[in-house]
Design an enzyme around this catalytic site. Structure first.
Site: not given
Ligand code: CAO
Length: 457
Positions: A429-431
């Site tokens: 999850d790039h967040r």
């Protein structure tokens, strides 16, 4: 006093064998009189079959795509009050078909009883043992509903010609508010919407919804049978549930997949040797998955943001290591969770994954055995492939995909030598996770698998 009614398809003019394109209710739903129960679509018109009375749906007897004609029983309704005896009104191919129902029984009001039934494998399952496969929605949405709910649209009632008109203009009917009877979308509604967009003041503007509506085109409606013979079969319950979760996760999590490979030559030699010895003594079989679980715990300790979940603006860092693994079953994908992987030996992990995978295939996993995961592994190594992009199992923030190991020439600084290389595909999850952290994670995991003595450090 309540009354059991069979709700039938009314006289729908010259039409016969009309497909059911929408089912708006399920068993157990409360409906008001005149609520739309199903929608039929002929070549020329769509029509709703309304509830003949207020009550509770006891049984739905048709499925999406079923073809029905006048008199087909579509569902059984427990009416709250007795229906006055009257002849069904004359039918007409209009937006809403007239009510047709026949009384099959009368009963005192009572709570709908839980029903025993068979599961997908045809085994008897008492109602109270119904398994929950995932954070379960209160109902199993159809793929169409799922897409509409997820993408921020709503179920739209519109005739085929209005739908075609909307499609032509690139308008998703699910975004419109209908001004016709019972909210039906009319040609004028499409025109008003487009005019509003053009003037920059669309009353039904496609503002992002709370779930971040994507304002996508509607799902293509294709009559596949026009192009060749087809056979339709319902999705299993597991596929519907996991599909809803996968679709949400895919749409809501910004996925990136980091590809890498690990040199498992020595590990595989060790595993094979232990298995040969234990085969003689009748011991348990060591699997690659068990080593992967152990190595992942060490990597999760070193990179704690992978052992975490998003909670609004907070990152919840977990102090425990419960790892899920994807298991392929005849009815679809499930993810059993192994608790406290850090506290178990590789042999214990191999035995536990084998037990859980067997239970998964037999449909016997308890809900608790699929909950509480921090990170997942999806291993397709026993089947094949060089890489894939696994979908993160929310609310986790990463998942490790593992493909089939192969012997390849590797340059050791002096010469090429044959090494057994294991492909890794880490979706994150790039967040939460930066690309650099993901590359560090897989690099470290590769080092661990190349020399598991590192995990002791
Ligand atoms: N490379 C090469 N061979 C591998 C391997 C790998 N990465 N992983 C396993 N193998 C080999 C094993 O060594 C075994 O061979 P031997 O019997 O000769 O030892 C054989 O493949 C079978 O292994 P397996 O896959 O049955 O067992 P496992 O413990 O490795 O995996 C499980 C168990 C539950 C993960 C697996 O049965 C399964 O369901 N895999 C599918 C998961 C899935 O569907 N993922 C996709 C999710 S996203 O849609």
């Amino acid at each position: 006093m309540s009354q059991l009614l069979e709700v039938k398809v009314p006289d729908i003019g010259d039409f016969g064998a009309i497909p059911v394109i929408e089912i708006h209710v399920k068993a157990g739903d409360a409906v008001a009189a005149e609520d739309s129960l199903i929608t039929l679509e002929s070549d020329k018109a769509t029509m709703d079959v309304p509830a003949p009375a207020a009550g509770t749906v006891k049984e739905v007897r048709i499925g999406l795509g079923d073809k029905v004609s006048e008199g087909t029983v579509i569902m059984v309704l427990e009416a709250d009050t007795a229906l006055p005896a009257s002849a069904p009104p004359a039918a007409q191919p209009v937006a809403q078909a007239p009510v047709v129902a026949s009384v099959i029984a009368s009963a005192e009001p009572s709570a709908p009883p839980a029903e025993d039934r068979e599961d997908e494998l045809g085994r008897f399952r008492p109602a109270e043992q119904e398994p929950i496969l995932a954070p379960s929605p209160s109902h199993v949405p159809s793929p169409g509903q799922m897409a509409a709910e997820m993408m921020g649209g709503h179920k739209a009632h519109a005739s085929p010609s209005v739908r075609a008109y909307a499609r032509e203009l690139g308008v998703e009917v699910g975004r419109l508010t209908g001004s016709g009877p019972k909210g039906r979308i009319l040609r004028e509604d499409v025109q008003r919407y487009v005019k509003g967009l053009v003037s920059g003041a669309a009353s039904a503007s496609p503002a992002p919804t709370a779930a971040g509506g994507l304002n996508l085109l509607p799902w293509p409606q294709v009559d596949f049978a026009k192009f060749g013979p087809v056979q339709s079969q319902p999705l299993s319950r597991i596929k519907k549930l996991s599909g809803a979760n996968l679709a949400r996760n895919w749409a809501m999590i910004p996925h990136v997949t980091q590809f890498d490979e690990a040199d498992v030559t020595d590990l595989e030699a060790f595993r094979t040797q232990v298995n040969q010895e234990s085969e003689k003594s009748g011991g348990a079989k060591l699997t690659m998955l068990a080593f992967l679980l152990k190595a992942c715990v060490s990597a999760l300790r070193k990179f704690p943001e992978f052992n975490a979940s998003l909670d609004g603006d907070n990152l919840v860092l977990k102090q425990y290591f419960h790892l899920g693994f994807a298991a392929d079953t005849p009815n679809g994908l499930v993810v059993p969770v192994i608790r406290d992987v850090d506290k178990k030996t590789v042999l214990e992990l191999a035995a536990e994954t084998a037990t859980l995978a067997k239970k998964a295939r037999e449909g016997k996993l308890a809900p608790a055995e699929m909950q509480g995961g921090c990170f997942s592994i999806s291993s397709l190594g026993g089947i094949g492939g060089t890489a894939f992009t696994p979908i993160i199992n929310a609310p986790e923030v990463a998942i490790l995909g593992v493909s089939k190991s192969e012997t390849r020439p590797r340059w050791n600084g002096r010469e090429f030598e044959p090494r057994l290389m294991l492909p890794l595909s880490l979706s994150y999850d790039h967040r939460v996770v930066d690309g650099a952290a993901a590359a560090r994670f897989t690099t470290y995991l590769g080092q661990l698998l190349a020399d598991l003595r590192r995990s002791l450090l």
